[in-house]
Every structure is written in C-alpha cells, then in structure tokens.
Design a protein around this motif. Structure first.
Motif, mmCIF file in Angstrom:
data_model
loop_
_atom_site.group_PDB
_atom_site.id
_atom_site.type_symbol
_atom_site.label_atom_id
_atom_site.label_comp_id
_atom_site.label_asym_id
_atom_site.label_seq_id
_atom_site.Cartn_x
_atom_site.Cartn_y
_atom_site.Cartn_z
ATOM 1 N N GLY A 188 0.842 -1.218 0.000
ATOM 2 C CA GLY A 188 0.000 0.000 0.000
ATOM 3 C C GLY A 188 0.870 1.258 0.000
ATOM 4 N N MET A 189 1.926 1.160 0.784
ATOM 5 C CA MET A 189 2.842 2.316 0.849
ATOM 6 C C MET A 189 3.503 2.526 -0.504
ATOM 7 N N ARG B 267 2.299 1.784 -3.415
ATOM 8 C CA ARG B 267 1.334 2.348 -4.356
ATOM 9 C C ARG B 267 1.180 3.867 -4.159
ATOM 10 N N ARG B 268 1.157 4.246 -2.905
ATOM 11 C CA ARG B 268 1.031 5.700 -2.630
ATOM 12 C C ARG B 268 2.243 6.463 -3.147
ATOM 13 N N LEU B 269 3.431 5.875 -3.021
ATOM 14 C CA LEU B 269 4.661 6.504 -3.490
ATOM 15 C C LEU B 269 4.646 6.677 -5.004
ATOM 16 N N ALA C 79 1.982 6.834 -6.897
ATOM 17 C CA ALA C 79 0.967 7.841 -7.246
ATOM 18 C C ALA C 79 1.508 9.253 -7.059
ATOM 19 N N ALA C 80 2.286 9.446 -5.979
ATOM 20 C CA ALA C 80 2.852 10.774 -5.711
ATOM 21 C C ALA C 80 3.858 11.165 -6.773
#
Length: 200
Positions: free
Chosen positions: A20-21, A23-25, A27-28
């Motif tokens: 999850g982490m 994926r967030r990275l 996306a950013a």
C-alpha cells in the motif's frame, strides 16, 4: 490451531509487506511528474515581476506619450512668468544693497521701511522710505545741523519740512534735494522703487 483467517502479525501468502505504501509513493511520483510537465509546457515567466512588466508601457512606446497628452499634462510655465515679471522691473545698479549708499552715491531698489545711511557731511542724519504707491515714492528724513533747505524738480514732486524733519514725495524721473543730498526716483512700480542718491 487451524483457523480459516490469519492472525494479527501474519502475512497473506503472495502479498508483499508495504504494498500500500509503495502504491502511494508511485501515485505521488506520477502526480509530481504531471505538474512538472504542465509547468514546462506553459513556457512563460509567471513571476509577479513578469506580470508588472507586461502591464507597464515601455518608455519608448508612442502610445504612452499620447496618453499623457490626452490627460491634459501641460508644461510648467511658472518659472517663465516669474522671470518675465522680474525683467519688467527697472534694474538698479547696486541692486538692493543699501550699504552702497554709505558714500552718498548709489542706485538701489527700495521697499517701504528701507533705512538708507548717508554721509553726515551732506547735512542729512537719516533717510527712510515711508511708502511706495502706484506712481510715487515717499521719503522722510532728518536734517543735521542748522541748515534746512530743500526743493523738488520734475513731475509729481513735493517737498515739505517741519522742524528738523523733511518729507518728499517723488514721481518717476523727479528729483528732490535736501541740504547736500540729491534723491531721484528713477522708477516706481507700486511695490518698490529705484532711487538714485548723489551729493548735491
């Protein structure tokens, strides 16, 4: 003990920890790249200075000069009018330097209240400008010693005395003589006058 689910702290098979982490990275990073690309595509200077430069007219812009003319801007003529009014007055050889009369010979511009010192040998103790009118100047003074004589020549000239004091009213180009002093009104302009003093 067998359980259908997983207990706290266990990983599900095939699912890495921290996905999850990750994926967030990603996306950013993608969002940041989009912003950078958008900024490059604009290709213009967006700073406040650039905005003000685009709004301010160039000094060489002919439309700016035209706008100034339409606003009613007029040249300053105050100094020109002051120069012309002062040049209309009759100049005096000694200006306003009353000390130039100390030897009994001078040409000065005077205003009401001016005290003029002359040599005692001329038989005059004091000379004072009492007033300046539109076309005459009035001078008063005091005789020195026993001699008390005076007369006038010229237009609008009047001489009188009382005791040790005298009074003369002079128009332009008039001359009064008091004891050994000759006083001529060279010019009178309503605010000041040019007087010429000389031994008689």
């Amino acid at each position: 003990m067998d359980n259908a689910g997983t207990t706290h702290g266990e990983r599900r098979p095939g699912v890495p920890l921290g996905i999850g982490m990750l994926r967030r990275l990603i996306a950013a990073v993608l969002a940041g790249g989009t912003l950078v690309l958008a900024g490059c595509a604009s290709g213009g200077d967006t700073s406040p200075d650039a905005a003000s430069r685009s709004e301010s007219p160039s000094p060489s812009d002919p439309t700016a000069a035209a706008d100034g003319a339409e606003d009613g801007a007029t040249p300053d003529t105050s100094s020109q009018s002051e120069h012309s009014s002062s040049s209309d007055q009759q100049s005096a050889a000694d200006g306003t330097d009353l000390a130039a009369c100390a030897d009994g010979r001078c040409e000065v511009r005077v205003s009401p209240g001016a005290d003029i010192t002359v040599p005692r040998r001329l038989g005059i103790a004091s000379v004072r400008v009492q007033s300046v009118d539109f076309d005459t100047v009035t001078v008063v003074g005091r005789y020195l010693g026993d001699s008390q004589r005076g007369f006038c020549t010229g237009t609008s000239c009047n001489s009188s005395s009382s005791g040790s004091r005298f009074k003369v009213v002079l128009g332009a180009d008039s001359t009064a003589t008091q004891n050994g002093l000759s006083i001529t009104a060279v010019a009178v302009d309503g605010e000041s006058a040019v007087l010429q003093l000389a031994p008689e």
